[in-house]
Motif scaffolding. Structure first.
Motif, mmCIF file in Angstrom:
data_model
loop_
_atom_site.group_PDB
_atom_site.id
_atom_site.type_symbol
_atom_site.label_atom_id
_atom_site.label_comp_id
_atom_site.label_asym_id
_atom_site.label_seq_id
_atom_site.Cartn_x
_atom_site.Cartn_y
_atom_site.Cartn_z
ATOM 1 N N ALA A 395 1.214 -1.003 0.145
ATOM 2 C CA ALA A 395 0.096 -0.348 -0.093
ATOM 3 C C ALA A 395 1.381 1.866 -0.208
ATOM 4 O O ALA A 395 0.725 2.750 -0.447
ATOM 5 C CB ALA A 395 -1.314 -0.136 1.627
ATOM 6 N N CYS A 396 2.110 1.709 0.554
ATOM 7 C CA CYS A 396 3.094 2.487 0.814
ATOM 8 C C CYS A 396 4.114 2.394 -0.905
ATOM 9 O O CYS A 396 3.956 3.581 -0.625
ATOM 10 C CB CYS A 396 3.949 1.730 1.926
ATOM 11 S SG CYS A 396 3.468 2.405 3.784
ATOM 12 N N ARG A 397 4.335 1.610 -1.009
ATOM 13 C CA ARG A 397 4.613 1.588 -2.368
ATOM 14 C C ARG A 397 3.881 1.843 -3.607
ATOM 15 O O ARG A 397 3.699 3.020 -4.046
ATOM 16 C CB ARG A 397 5.304 0.072 -2.861
ATOM 17 C CG ARG A 397 5.901 -0.584 -2.122
ATOM 18 C CD ARG A 397 7.299 -0.792 -2.617
ATOM 19 N NE ARG A 397 8.272 -1.926 -1.372
ATOM 20 C CZ ARG A 397 9.226 -1.154 -0.547
ATOM 21 N NH1 ARG A 397 9.324 -0.031 -0.422
ATOM 22 N NH2 ARG A 397 9.868 -1.675 0.194
ATOM 23 N N ASP A 398 2.718 1.223 -3.643
ATOM 24 C CA ASP A 398 1.448 2.199 -4.563
ATOM 25 C C ASP A 398 1.711 3.175 -4.317
ATOM 26 O O ASP A 398 1.318 4.357 -5.256
ATOM 27 C CB ASP A 398 0.586 1.538 -4.558
ATOM 28 C CG ASP A 398 0.306 0.027 -4.467
ATOM 29 O OD1 ASP A 398 1.404 -0.433 -4.825
ATOM 30 O OD2 ASP A 398 -1.129 -0.568 -4.355
ATOM 31 N N ARG A 399 2.203 4.739 -3.184
ATOM 32 C CA ARG A 399 1.824 5.343 -4.046
ATOM 33 C C ARG A 399 3.013 6.883 -3.571
ATOM 34 O O ARG A 399 3.296 6.996 -3.149
ATOM 35 C CB ARG A 399 1.114 5.818 -1.944
ATOM 36 C CG ARG A 399 -0.899 5.624 -2.144
ATOM 37 C CD ARG A 399 -1.276 5.498 -0.491
ATOM 38 N NE ARG A 399 -2.221 5.408 -0.419
ATOM 39 C CZ ARG A 399 -3.148 3.855 -0.376
ATOM 40 N NH1 ARG A 399 -2.510 3.203 -0.917
ATOM 41 N NH2 ARG A 399 -4.401 4.442 -0.746
#
Lengths: 555, 86
Positions: A395-399
């Motif tokens: 979820a962090c990487r996607d952003r």
């Protein structure tokens, strides 16, 4: 005369003694009264009402948590059960003081039998009882001089919240109590006030009133009528100690130059000033609950961005590690309804709550991504498994967040740190929760507080295991629990391979000085010695024995 | 005789602040207030903080609050809300 107790709040304090004697003698068994029963009852009732009124008035003046404690005590002083018991004892010919003594003792025994929280309330009842009996005997209610010419050394058998709620540093130079322990009211208050304190000091109440007393809250020594030269020496040594501690400046490192960055734990933007003043190198734990508590709706994206930006701007070029919302059934949020749980600590809290409310996580990570710069770190609390870590990190990487980590608070996560670090960029050990879950000991429960000791060898093993794995895969391992705030433990953590430490800003100076006085090798030897011990007390002693400069620093 | 059966939600149970708030409200009521556990413990005087504490009601446990007389329904509603508050 020299006495010795347990030092619970460091530093040297001296001044004239003020002996608080709330300990009133037990009214003799079988004591009778001369006049009419109705008069004797009236006397008893007046005393109960007066003490209740006093407690209530002190509560109103003190405010905050002390106010709640004192108002509950006021209710106890006028409790109808006590009133009925006192009246019936007086009807049977028992004198008022003895009747009061027996009535409170009856309830105290019931509560004490329950142990734990109720057992602690039993001590409160003793204090209320003694205050009522003191009134009946015409003894002065203990009241402390509000504006002394010089701060005094407050000496007592034990101190109740009613005594301490209104004290300030302008009044008190040091505390000495005959009873109490490291978690007693006195110890907590003294540390919060920054005043030296010694508890569990036998013979303390034998100190005469008004004589000069010197108290060393580090060693636990209490000297009555010390030689003036000795006072000068001790005060000089204490200020030299303070100077030695504050002489260590700049980034955290060991004596041989191994960097151990020292960060601040921050609970809201208001704490950032204290972190800067204490020369923190960044924020190692930015708790974000302040954005969510006492709200009926989630914080707006703009409000969140502002709060995160404030921290990044306070430490330009430094690191700021933001922990995502850590809430659960024990601190329910109006807009995140979770069913009541029998064991909130083991329930849907931290990252688990985000599984139920993914939109709240999305909003928080979006706001973080909007302000992200190189120094920003984001981590999730209550991560148990590799799947948890993978889900959050994805979820962090996607952003496009630059760095995503997980907290190590659950033994399963420590045992399998390797699998978590296959996804996460870093780990940060939360020692308080890791203790709670490792020892199956509720953090909120006084009765099992001895297990909440970061020196427990099992806890050291889990931290060591995590740090070793992190080193092997070349990723950072931090510690952001209370343990990092203890200079002795900080050296041991560095020796275990922990790369950075985060703590309350007030603890940074002593930890910086402790680290700067020892080489990394000494820290490793101390860590090794501590882990070789079977008990927490032995581990601490073994570590200290290998960290000789701590004594010179008075730590 | 009016009754309210309530599950105590506060983490500390019916102790500390919840107990004090409960007793402060109960003391304002003109009638007697009784508090019991469904397992038969009690009833105890709802105006006595020591009796309430000794009843030792933990989080998630149920209590029965009872009162009778004029205005008792309103008092019971308020006391039930205090006992059920998280």
């Amino acid at each position: 005369m020299n006495l010795r107790g347990v030092g619970v709040s460091p530093g040297v304090g001296h001044g004239p003694s003020y002996v608080l004697s709330v300990s009133v003698p037990e009214p003799p068994e079988g004591a009778a009264y001369a006049g009419e029963a109705e008069q004797e009852k009236e006397r008893a009732m007046t005393a109960l009402t007066r003490v209740a009124g006093e407690l209530e008035a002190r509560g109103n003046r003190a405010g905050g948590e002390a106010e709640e404690i004192l108002k509950a005590q006021a209710l106890m002083a006028e409790d109808p059960g006590v009133v009925v018991k006192v009246r019936s004892l007086i009807d049977r010919g028992v004198a008022a003081p003895r009747a009061v003594f027996e009535a409170f003792t009856k309830y105290r025994d019931v509560l004490a039998g329950s142990g734990g929280y109720l057992g602690e309330r039993a001590a409160d009842l003793n204090d209320i009882r003694d205050r009522v009996i003191a009134v009946l005997y015409g003894q002065a209610m203990p009241a402390l001089p509000a504006k002394p010419e010089e701060p005094y050394v407050l000496v007592a058998r034990d101190l109740a919240p009613a005594d301490t709620a209104l004290l300030s540093r302008a009044q008190v130079a040091a505390f000495v109590t005959e009873e109490g322990g490291p978690t007693s009211h006195t110890a907590i208050l003294a540390r919060a006030m920054g005043v030296p304190a010694v508890v569990a000091c036998p013979g303390a109440t034998g100190i005469p009133h008004g004589v000069r007393v010197m108290v060393d809250g580090t060693s636990g020594e209490v000297e009555v009528e010390p030689a003036e030269a000795h006072v000068a020496d001790a005060v000089g040594a204490a200020s030299a100690r303070r100077a030695a501690i504050s002489a260590a400046r700049g980034p955290g490192r060991t004596a041989d130059g191994q960097p151990v960055p020292l960060y601040a734990n921050v609970g809201s933007p208001a704490d950032l000033d204290a972190a800067l003043a204490a020369e923190a190198e960044g924020v190692g734990l930015y708790r974000t609950e302040f954005l969510y508590l006492d709200r009926t709706r989630p914080p707006s994206p703009e409000e969140q961005r502002r709060a995160y930006r404030q921290a990044l701007e306070a430490f330009p070029g430094g690191k700021v590690c933001v922990r995502t919302l850590d809430s659960g059934a024990d601190k329910p949020l109006a807009f995140l309804p979770v069913p009541a749980e029998p064991n909130p600590a083991l329930g849907e809290r931290g990252l688990r709550l985000f599984r139920r409310f993914p939109e709240v996580m999305a909003a928080q990570l979006d706001a973080l991504a909007a302000v992200a710069e190189e120094g920003l770190r984001v981590m999730a609390p209550m991560v148990a498994t590799a799947e948890d870590a993978a889900w959050f990190v994805r979820a962090c990487r996607d952003r496009g967040l630059p760095s995503a980590g997980v907290m190590i608070e659950i033994p399963a996560a420590a045992l399998r740190a390797r699998d978590l670090l296959a996804h996460a960029d870093f780990v940060s050990v939360g020692t308080n929760d890791l203790s709670q879950y490792t020892f199956a000991a509720d953090r909120q429960l006084g009765a099992v507080s001895a297990l909440q000791d970061p020196w427990q060898p099992a806890l050291l093993d889990l931290v060591a295991m995590t740090a070793e794995v992190a080193a092997r895969v070349g990723k950072p391992c931090a510690v952001c629990g209370e343990a990092a705030a203890d200079p002795v433990m900080a050296c041991v953590l560095a020796g275990l391979g922990v790369g950075s430490l985060s703590m309350a800003p007030s603890s940074l100076a002593a930890v910086r000085a402790g680290l700067a006085a020892h080489s990394l090798d000494q820290c490793r030897t101390a860590a090794h010695a501590a882990r070789a011990q079977p008990t927490a007390a032995d581990a601490r002693a073994a570590a200290r024995a290998h960290l000789p400069a701590l004594v010179r620093l008075g730590l | 005789m009016g009754e309210r059966k309530v599950t105590v939600a506060a983490e500390v149970g019916l102790h500390a602040r919840p107990a004090a708030t409960f007793v402060q409200r109960a003391k304002q009521a003109p009638m007697e207030i009784a508090v019991a556990k469904p397992n038969g413990e009690g009833p105890v005087n709802g105006k006595s903080i020591l009796a309430i504490m000794a009843l030792d009601v933990r989080q998630g446990e149920t209590v029965v609050i009872s009162a009778e007389g004029e205005g008792s329904e309103e008092v019971l509603d308020e006391l039930a809300a205090i006992a059920a508050a998280p």
